[in-house]
Structure formats: C-alpha cells, structure tokens
Design an enzyme around this catalytic site. Sequence first.
Site, mmCIF file in Angstrom:
data_model
loop_
_atom_site.group_PDB
_atom_site.id
_atom_site.type_symbol
_atom_site.label_atom_id
_atom_site.label_comp_id
_atom_site.label_asym_id
_atom_site.label_seq_id
_atom_site.Cartn_x
_atom_site.Cartn_y
_atom_site.Cartn_z
ATOM 1 N N GLY A 1 -18.166 3.349 -22.599
ATOM 2 C CA GLY A 1 -17.400 2.799 -23.836
ATOM 3 C C GLY A 1 -18.007 2.016 -24.737
ATOM 4 O O GLY A 1 -19.410 1.550 -24.643
ATOM 5 N N CYS A 2 -17.780 1.356 -25.883
ATOM 6 C CA CYS A 2 -18.280 0.673 -26.915
ATOM 7 C C CYS A 2 -18.408 -0.664 -26.364
ATOM 8 O O CYS A 2 -17.632 -1.810 -26.829
ATOM 9 C CB CYS A 2 -17.270 0.689 -28.042
ATOM 10 S SG CYS A 2 -17.982 0.281 -29.467
ATOM 11 N N VAL A 3 -19.547 -1.000 -25.510
ATOM 12 C CA VAL A 3 -19.669 -2.239 -25.179
ATOM 13 C C VAL A 3 -21.161 -2.657 -25.631
ATOM 14 O O VAL A 3 -21.806 -3.400 -25.367
ATOM 15 C CB VAL A 3 -19.619 -2.510 -23.538
ATOM 16 C CG1 VAL A 3 -18.433 -2.433 -22.992
ATOM 17 C CG2 VAL A 3 -20.524 -1.898 -22.912
#
Lengths: 105, 412
Positions: free
Chosen positions: A103-105
């Site tokens: 995911g968007c990390v």
Amino acid sequence: MAFIEVSGQQIEVDEDGFLLNPDTWTEDVAKYFCKEEGIDELNDDHWKVIKYLRDYFFQFGIAPMVRKLCKDTGFSLKGIYELFPTGPAKGACKLAGLPKPTGCV
Amino acid sequence: MAELLLNNADWQFKNEVLQKMCTDKQRLDLYNCLTCGMCSAGCPYNGVHDNSDPRLILREISLGLRDKVLNNKLIWTCTMCGRCTVECPMGVDVSTVIRTLRGNFGLTSPGFLQDVVNAQINTGNQMEVTKEEYLDTLEWMEEELQAEVGDPNAKIPVDKEGADFLFLWDPREVKYYPQDIQSIAKIFWYVGANWTCSSQWWDATHYGLFNGNDEESTILMKRIGDEVKRLKVKELVVTECGHATRAQKWGPKVWTKDPFYPVKSIIEKYKEWFDEGILHVDPTVNTEPVTLHDPCNMVRKEDMGEILRYVLKKVVMEFRDMTPSGKYNYCCGGGGGLLALGKDIQPYRLAKGKLKADQITATGCKIVACPCHNCWDQLTDTIKHFKVDARLAHLHHLISPALILEKRTKGV
C-alpha cells in the site's frame, strides 16, 4: 536478489532494503539498519518498540496501527518519532525486520 | 517491417483499445495520432532509461501489433503522468491508453498493485484498517487536538448528517501518520468548518486508477458516491493526495455516471478560506525558501497548479518554482502505481527520480512542498538515494503551525 551482510551472514532484502523474510532477523540486523534510519545507538526504548512490533507481526501477520503501538508500549507519538526519526512505518518496522508494508507507505 | 505487418497485424486491435477505453474525453482522438513522436520528445524519461518511448507503443497499436503492444514494457514503466500529451499536437491522451491496456487485456501487474486493490475491495481501505482501529485513532487525535488548542469543542466528527462536506482520508494518515489527522483537523477547527468523515467508506485512495480495472474502480467509486448521499453532505473533499483527487473528481464522470456531486481537493478549500478571510496564517513561521513538486494528477490532470501556488505564497516567506514547473513539471517518477510494482520496476523509478533530485537541488530550497502521498514516498526514496539536502512538507504541515490563533473568528 539483493543481500545485506550482517555478522558474516547474507540476508536477503527487497528493493527498498526491507527484510524479505522476518525470520532471518537478528538484533544485529537492527543495529545494521539504525544508522541509515537516523539512529546513533539503540537503547532500551528502541528495543522495547522493536520487540513489540515483532511480537505483533508474528501474532497478526501485519504491522500494528501507530495508535496500537503507542497505546501498548506507552510511548507518545512524539516519543516514537524521537526514537525513530524516519517514523514508525519506514523506520521502526524496518529495524524490526518486518517486510515493507504494502500500500501507499 | 512489411513481413511483420503481414504476419502479425490484427486490424481490429486499435478499435478494441478504443472501445475499451474509459474516458471523459473524445476516445476517437486516438485516430488522430500522427505517430509524429512529439509524445516521445515530451516524455522526460526518454533517454533516461529504456522502455520510455510512447510513440513506439502508439505505432504498434496503429499497426495492430497486438502481441508487441501487450508485451511492451512501457505499459508498466510509464507513470501515466501525461507529460507526453502536453506536447501532442492532436491531444492524444496517452496515459488513458496505457491504463486501458493495463486493465482490459488480461495482463497481470508486476509487484503488489493488485494486492492493494484487493485490500480496498475486501476491507474498504487499502491498509486493511479495521473500523474499531480507525475510530479509535480518530478519537485519539481528537483528544490530542483538544489538548493542543485548549478547546473541548475541537472535534473530528464522524457520520454527521448534513455537514457541509465529507472528508476522505488517505489510509496511511490513519495507520502510520496520525499526526497528519490532527494537523488537518486543526485547520478545520480554525475555520469553523462544518465537516464530517465517514465511519464506513473513508479511503480517498483508488488503485483502480492504476491497475486499469474499470469494474473494480466502479465498486470503489460507488461506495463513496453512496456515502455522499447517505450523509447528505454538500460536497466531497479529498485529503492532500494526487491520484485520490484525480480519481474522486474523474470517477463519477467515467465509472459511476453519478449525478454530479462537487468534489474538491483540500487545497481548494484552503484557497476558499483564504478568500473568505477566515484562514489567517503567519508566513514568518515558514522563513526558509520552499519549492513545490507538482503532482501530475493534481496539476496536469486537474489543473490545480495556480491554486497550489496561491496557497503556498500565502503561507511561506519565499516561494521558488522548480524548472520546469506547473503542467510542464516532471513526474516524481513514482506515479501510475509504480511504487506498488515491485523490484522489476524499481530501477526505472530510481532512474526517473534523478531528474527530480536535480530539479530540487537547482532551486536551492531545503523544503519541498508535496501535496501528494504517492509523490511523497517516491521523493523520500529519491532524497535518500541521491543524498539531496531537502525535506518534504504537505501544505497542511506549513499551515497548521502557522495559524494565528488570536485572529480565529469562525466557530468561536
């Protein structure tokens, strides 16, 4: 495949430098990573967070929410950032040998 | 070439791409393609790494070379940033062509992109945050905010029917960067906003924009549209995130065909509040020169370049544009879902990042305003890898600490 060499051991990491397999983690891995995450030396507080993250990960298969991390270890959010200047996701989880969160990390 | 054409041409292929293309523009524009190559001249990565030649894939499509197209690595190395289309004399929307190829021809994306979409579909958010954890985090940040501003009425409202706007978070704000929730809620408190967030579908992000699967995109978009109706809000507002802003603004037009509900970026709200005279910021808190990275999805796709600069100039002492800037700016190199495409694509990402590293360095600024979470990660990697002496800031990071509390008028 990329590897890091820690205490004579070759340990496989992903393209962002996170361990591919959390089982290959040792305390020396955390020490190896700490410099690039802006930490001079690991103290008892760092180890408390690292141990918590590993226990949580092996129990639930996922990194904990920062909320959970703060609540269960007793550190404030500010305190976590003082310990791990690059933050809980990229800093603390990496030192604890957790795989890079998807995911968007 | 002649032999290639005879043996491999599938003359219906171009029509098939056109039919499957999901767009609010004129899809027949692709027929206007002159294969002139201006797109390749406009792609900043042409000459930086291989597989960066949009003209090649457009020609392959025009010639009906189905296999060549579907094996063209550009489909996954392209950040769908739209810089090529800025130069195209015929306005061919190359990024939408790439998105169509990704999602409609049985291709499997490299890396973990599909895992992210699956997480969104199955759990309601891309980080698989449970409802309990989410609400607990909001409550925690509400307490922190109340302590910070000394006002028990500073709230983070959930499911408040009839609020002026519904606010969508990026799940990483919830999971890993809760301080961002506090920072944003502080601005809402300051201007006395009548806002709410959803307990159900609160994830602004939308990785269906990247995997090109319109069926999955429609499921995600419908949830948000339904929340807008359920909570009877006047508009939808999206956190500082480029692709989320694009997806939420574009999606109702192309996926759900929902009767129009207004969708704004939080950046547009900052501007409104400045114009209304209810947002008072002391720029002397931000004395260091600041430059701006233009997120492609916000600036090229949604034309927000001027608004971003308008807001920034009000909150910092010195603003310096990078070169080029605005709609001509380069992508961070991590757009189009590339951050989720794993190790095969990572070398391309880093090669692209070098351009941005040089742009930042040339400004002499140590602070880069970055109103996008996706760009944020790519720029973090870039800054680290190329040892750039700079740090990142969302706009709210610059606004929140600089709010002039004595001048707060609304909601007092």
